[in-house]
Design a protein around this motif. Structure first.
Motif, PDB file in Angstrom:
ATOM      1  N   MET A 150      -2.910  -4.248  -6.932  1.00  0.00           N
ATOM      2  CA  MET A 150      -2.672  -2.727  -5.965  1.00  0.00           C
ATOM      3  C   MET A 150      -3.095  -2.999  -4.775  1.00  0.00           C
ATOM      4  SD  MET A 150      -4.306  -0.384  -8.988  1.00  0.00           S
ATOM      5  CE  MET A 150      -4.373   0.930  -8.056  1.00  0.00           C
ATOM      6  N   THR A 151      -3.811  -3.909  -4.364  1.00  0.00           N
ATOM      7  CA  THR A 151      -4.166  -4.416  -2.950  1.00  0.00           C
ATOM      8  C   THR A 151      -3.618  -5.599  -2.600  1.00  0.00           C
ATOM      9  OG1 THR A 151      -6.348  -5.058  -3.663  1.00  0.00           O
ATOM     10  CG2 THR A 151      -6.134  -2.978  -3.062  1.00  0.00           C
ATOM     11  N   THR A 152      -2.854  -5.466  -1.398  1.00  0.00           N
ATOM     12  CA  THR A 152      -1.953  -6.792  -1.004  1.00  0.00           C
ATOM     13  C   THR A 152      -2.179  -7.176   0.404  1.00  0.00           C
ATOM     14  OG1 THR A 152      -0.142  -5.658  -0.638  1.00  0.00           O
ATOM     15  CG2 THR A 152      -0.138  -6.194  -2.797  1.00  0.00           C
ATOM     16  N   ASP A 153      -3.146  -6.643   1.202  1.00  0.00           N
ATOM     17  CA  ASP A 153      -3.353  -6.720   2.609  1.00  0.00           C
ATOM     18  C   ASP A 153      -3.996  -8.258   2.712  1.00  0.00           C
ATOM     19  OD1 ASP A 153      -5.607  -5.515   1.403  1.00  0.00           O
ATOM     20  OD2 ASP A 153      -6.493  -5.647   3.587  1.00  0.00           O
ATOM     21  N   MET A 154      -4.979  -8.499   1.746  1.00  0.00           N
ATOM     22  CA  MET A 154      -5.578  -9.773   1.669  1.00  0.00           C
ATOM     23  C   MET A 154      -4.943 -10.577   0.252  1.00  0.00           C
ATOM     24  SD  MET A 154      -7.734  -9.545   3.980  1.00  0.00           S
ATOM     25  CE  MET A 154      -8.735 -11.024   4.030  1.00  0.00           C
ATOM     26  N   LYS A 155      -4.863 -12.015   0.684  1.00  0.00           N
ATOM     27  CA  LYS A 155      -4.269 -12.875  -0.478  1.00  0.00           C
ATOM     28  C   LYS A 155      -4.976 -13.433  -1.388  1.00  0.00           C
ATOM     29  CE  LYS A 155      -0.452 -11.420   1.873  1.00  0.00           C
ATOM     30  NZ  LYS A 155       0.518 -10.296   1.139  1.00  0.00           N
ATOM     31  N   HIS A 156      -6.425 -13.209  -1.224  1.00  0.00           N
ATOM     32  CA  HIS A 156      -7.195 -13.945  -2.275  1.00  0.00           C
ATOM     33  C   HIS A 156      -7.532 -12.942  -3.434  1.00  0.00           C
ATOM     34  CE1 HIS A 156      -9.916 -12.038   0.806  1.00  0.00           C
ATOM     35  NE2 HIS A 156     -10.697 -11.764  -0.296  1.00  0.00           N
ATOM     36  N   ALA A 157      -7.950 -13.624  -4.474  1.00  0.00           N
ATOM     37  CA  ALA A 157      -7.794 -12.794  -5.871  1.00  0.00           C
ATOM     38  C   ALA A 157      -9.279 -11.894  -5.942  1.00  0.00           C
ATOM     39  CB  ALA A 157      -7.911 -13.736  -6.901  1.00  0.00           C
ATOM     40  N   TRP A 158     -10.236 -12.093  -4.993  1.00  0.00           N
ATOM     41  CA  TRP A 158     -11.495 -11.411  -4.833  1.00  0.00           C
ATOM     42  C   TRP A 158     -11.748 -10.419  -3.854  1.00  0.00           C
ATOM     43  CZ3 TRP A 158     -10.415 -16.529  -3.886  1.00  0.00           C
ATOM     44  CH2 TRP A 158     -10.980 -17.052  -2.764  1.00  0.00           C
ATOM     45  N   GLY A 180     -13.000  -9.382   2.541  1.00  0.00           N
ATOM     46  CA  GLY A 180     -12.293  -9.415   3.768  1.00  0.00           C
ATOM     47  C   GLY A 180     -11.671  -8.497   4.492  1.00  0.00           C
ATOM     48  N   SER A 181     -11.409  -7.459   3.739  1.00  0.00           N
ATOM     49  CA  SER A 181     -10.923  -5.978   4.512  1.00  0.00           C
ATOM     50  C   SER A 181     -11.768  -5.217   3.790  1.00  0.00           C
ATOM     51  CB  SER A 181      -9.420  -6.009   4.401  1.00  0.00           C
ATOM     52  OG  SER A 181      -9.008  -5.640   3.139  1.00  0.00           O
ATOM     53  N   CYS A 182     -11.987  -3.784   4.441  1.00  0.00           N
ATOM     54  CA  CYS A 182     -12.642  -2.655   3.861  1.00  0.00           C
ATOM     55  C   CYS A 182     -11.492  -1.916   3.434  1.00  0.00           C
ATOM     56  CB  CYS A 182     -13.716  -2.122   4.511  1.00  0.00           C
ATOM     57  SG  CYS A 182     -14.510  -0.666   3.960  1.00  0.00           S
ATOM     58  N   LYS A 183     -11.616  -1.508   1.933  1.00  0.00           N
ATOM     59  CA  LYS A 183     -10.688  -0.607   1.562  1.00  0.00           C
ATOM     60  C   LYS A 183     -11.131   0.900   1.103  1.00  0.00           C
ATOM     61  CE  LYS A 183      -9.131  -4.767  -0.654  1.00  0.00           C
ATOM     62  NZ  LYS A 183      -8.489  -5.422   0.425  1.00  0.00           N
ATOM     63  N   TRP A 184     -10.562   2.053   1.154  1.00  0.00           N
ATOM     64  CA  TRP A 184     -10.891   3.010   0.581  1.00  0.00           C
ATOM     65  C   TRP A 184      -9.955   3.950   0.019  1.00  0.00           C
ATOM     66  CZ3 TRP A 184      -9.574   8.110   2.589  1.00  0.00           C
ATOM     67  CH2 TRP A 184      -9.014   7.925   3.822  1.00  0.00           C
ATOM     68  N   ALA A 185     -10.276   4.976  -0.734  1.00  0.00           N
ATOM     69  CA  ALA A 185      -9.214   5.851  -1.407  1.00  0.00           C
ATOM     70  C   ALA A 185     -10.409   7.156  -1.788  1.00  0.00           C
ATOM     71  CB  ALA A 185      -8.718   5.340  -2.480  1.00  0.00           C
ATOM     72  N   LYS A 186      -9.643   8.144  -1.796  1.00  0.00           N
ATOM     73  CA  LYS A 186     -10.174   9.423  -2.374  1.00  0.00           C
ATOM     74  C   LYS A 186     -10.242   9.223  -3.918  1.00  0.00           C
ATOM     75  CE  LYS A 186      -8.877  12.637   1.411  1.00  0.00           C
ATOM     76  NZ  LYS A 186      -7.976  14.004   1.448  1.00  0.00           N
ATOM     77  N   ASN A 190     -12.456  14.299 -11.440  1.00  0.00           N
ATOM     78  CA  ASN A 190     -12.905  13.604 -12.520  1.00  0.00           C
ATOM     79  C   ASN A 190     -13.364  12.246 -12.407  1.00  0.00           C
ATOM     80  OD1 ASN A 190     -10.634  11.967 -12.150  1.00  0.00           O
ATOM     81  ND2 ASN A 190      -9.385  13.000 -13.732  1.00  0.00           N
ATOM     82  N   MET A 191     -13.463  12.167 -11.247  1.00  0.00           N
ATOM     83  CA  MET A 191     -14.104  10.520 -10.744  1.00  0.00           C
ATOM     84  C   MET A 191     -13.586   9.410 -11.279  1.00  0.00           C
ATOM     85  SD  MET A 191     -16.383  11.505  -8.621  1.00  0.00           S
ATOM     86  CE  MET A 191     -17.685  10.268  -8.321  1.00  0.00           C
ATOM     87  N   ILE A 192     -12.726   9.442 -12.088  1.00  0.00           N
ATOM     88  CA  ILE A 192     -11.981   8.007 -12.651  1.00  0.00           C
ATOM     89  C   ILE A 192     -10.392   7.954 -12.441  1.00  0.00           C
ATOM     90  CG2 ILE A 192     -13.659   8.353 -14.843  1.00  0.00           C
ATOM     91  CD1 ILE A 192     -11.476   9.557 -16.427  1.00  0.00           C
ATOM     92  N   GLU A 193      -9.812   8.647 -11.398  1.00  0.00           N
ATOM     93  CA  GLU A 193      -8.426   8.561 -11.036  1.00  0.00           C
ATOM     94  C   GLU A 193      -8.407   8.689  -9.352  1.00  0.00           C
ATOM     95  OE1 GLU A 193      -5.181  10.875 -13.363  1.00  0.00           O
ATOM     96  OE2 GLU A 193      -6.980  12.118 -13.478  1.00  0.00           O
ATOM     97  N   LEU A 194      -7.407   7.880  -8.860  1.00  0.00           N
ATOM     98  CA  LEU A 194      -7.375   7.908  -7.239  1.00  0.00           C
ATOM     99  C   LEU A 194      -6.586   9.018  -7.023  1.00  0.00           C
ATOM    100  CD1 LEU A 194      -6.469   4.237  -6.282  1.00  0.00           C
ATOM    101  CD2 LEU A 194      -8.643   5.305  -6.542  1.00  0.00           C
ATOM    102  N   ASP A 195      -6.851   9.822  -5.655  1.00  0.00           N
ATOM    103  CA  ASP A 195      -6.213  11.090  -5.352  1.00  0.00           C
ATOM    104  C   ASP A 195      -5.750  10.424  -4.047  1.00  0.00           C
ATOM    105  OD1 ASP A 195      -5.381  13.437  -4.876  1.00  0.00           O
ATOM    106  OD2 ASP A 195      -7.391  14.396  -4.355  1.00  0.00           O
ATOM    107  N   GLY A 196      -4.445   9.805  -4.116  1.00  0.00           N
ATOM    108  CA  GLY A 196      -3.930   9.472  -3.071  1.00  0.00           C
ATOM    109  C   GLY A 196      -3.838   7.949  -2.997  1.00  0.00           C
ATOM    110  N   SER A 197      -3.233   7.516  -1.467  1.00  0.00           N
ATOM    111  CA  SER A 197      -3.155   6.269  -1.700  1.00  0.00           C
ATOM    112  C   SER A 197      -4.355   5.471  -1.175  1.00  0.00           C
ATOM    113  CB  SER A 197      -2.005   5.753  -0.525  1.00  0.00           C
ATOM    114  OG  SER A 197      -2.510   6.356   0.909  1.00  0.00           O
ATOM    115  N   ILE A 198      -4.419   4.114  -1.215  1.00  0.00           N
ATOM    116  CA  ILE A 198      -5.489   3.205  -0.770  1.00  0.00           C
ATOM    117  C   ILE A 198      -5.250   2.639   0.913  1.00  0.00           C
ATOM    118  CG2 ILE A 198      -6.618   0.681  -0.928  1.00  0.00           C
ATOM    119  CD1 ILE A 198      -5.677   1.164  -4.147  1.00  0.00           C
TER     120      ILE A 198
END
Length: 316
Positions: A150-158, A180-186, A190-198
């Motif tokens: 789901m996250t492709t801005d960094m190419k490593h697996a961790w 490598g990069s900081c990511k965030w999402a709402k 219910n705290m178990i679903e993303l609310d919008g994009s990363i």
């Protein structure tokens, strides 16, 4: 004589105070501290290093929980969550954080995903839930909340390591994470679903281990920087940014190339948790959780952390 001795101990403690020693956990190797204050108690969620002395990689099978009401005496609640509790996961109980909402406790973990129809593998983020801060916890989704695919801005697996979660004054929840990069999402309520994009961004010198909180209307993003790691930070007037780099607040720790911040306010003081490798036979893969005071300047900037380890008195 025994009565006199105990009376003397009580009087000494009242006059001089009882002080903790760093590392605060000495019988096990622990890492990636994530403190939480709930019902006037500090709960501390940590990773568990079990690697052999001569190991060249991490061995982290589970997460442990400790609690205290005085920042001196820590009660062990044992292993409260394991990689085996996530059927879709493979191994590696990496950094995690627990938070309370509406009487339930949500524990966000970073863990290696099995290569299957849902993911090609790599580090993923899962979430466990419980009715108590010490569990029992169970996988809230039965699948990963975030996979490496789901996250492709960094190419490593961790690059999806180290989740931290924050609930703002308007009750909107946010998840931050990354390597490598900081990511965030709402997050949804219910705290178990993303609310919008990363969203992704790169704070100056950012490596991993973000910790997000708010103080006097100002947002703080504290993180592990560079490698070997130091702790540096940014601030913002809005949680969406822009984030302004503020500088270094903790030098390298002893005997470990990594460290990990965790910050809480408790009984009128601010505490800064981290890990190093100072216990006997400790090191990069056998780390130890410590805590020291954190102080602010009048303008809200953070003063440099004074590390008090190797048996030096730390917190009162």
């Amino acid at each position: 004589m025994k009565i006199r001795f105990f009376l003397a101990v009580i009087v000494f403690s009242i006059i001089y105070g009882v002080k903790a020693q760093n590392p605060i956990i000495k019988n096990l190797f622990t890492a990636d501290p994530a403190p939480m204050v709930y019902n006037n108690t500090v709960y501390l969620y940590v990773g568990h290093d079990t690697a052999a002395v001569d190991a060249k990689t991490y061995q982290m099978p589970d997460w442990l929980v400790y609690s205290t009401t005085d920042m001196v005496h820590w009660k062990s609640h044992g292993s409260c969550l394991s990689t085996k509790d996530f059927k879709w996961a493979s191994y590696a109980a990496n950094a995690a954080q627990c938070i309370e909402r509406n009487g339930k406790f949500y524990w966000y973990v970073s863990i290696i995903h099995k290569a299957d129809e849902n993911s090609k593998g790599g580090v993923a983020i899962g979430v466990a839930v419980a009715d108590s801060p010490t569990g029992p916890f169970k996988d809230a989704l039965g699948k990963a909340l975030i996979t490496n695919d789901m996250t492709t801005d960094m190419k490593h697996a961790w690059d999806d390591l180290d989740p931290t979660v924050f609930i703002d004054d308007n009750r909107q929840a946010y998840l931050f994470w990354g390597n490598g990069s900081c990511k965030w999402a709402k997050l949804k309520e219910n705290m178990i679903e993303l609310d919008g994009s990363i969203h992704t961004f790169k704070p100056q010198n950012f490596t991993e281990a973000p910790w997000v909180y708010k103080r006097k209307g100002l947002y703080y993003l504290v993180y592990a920087a560079n490698f070997p790691e130091t702790i540096e930070y940014c601030t913002a007037e809005k949680i969406e940014g822009p984030w302004i780099y503020r500088g270094l607040i903790q030098d390298r720790v002893s005997n470990s190339t990594t460290t990990h911040p965790g910050i809480i306010d408790y009984k009128g003081k601010t505490y800064f948790f981290y890990h190093n490798g100072v216990l006997p036979t400790g090191g990069n893969y056998r780390r130890s959780v410590c805590v020291d005071y954190l102080h602010y300047n009048a303008d809200g900037t953070i003063q440099k952390i004074i590390q008090t380890t190797d048996g030096v008195k730390a917190v009162k």
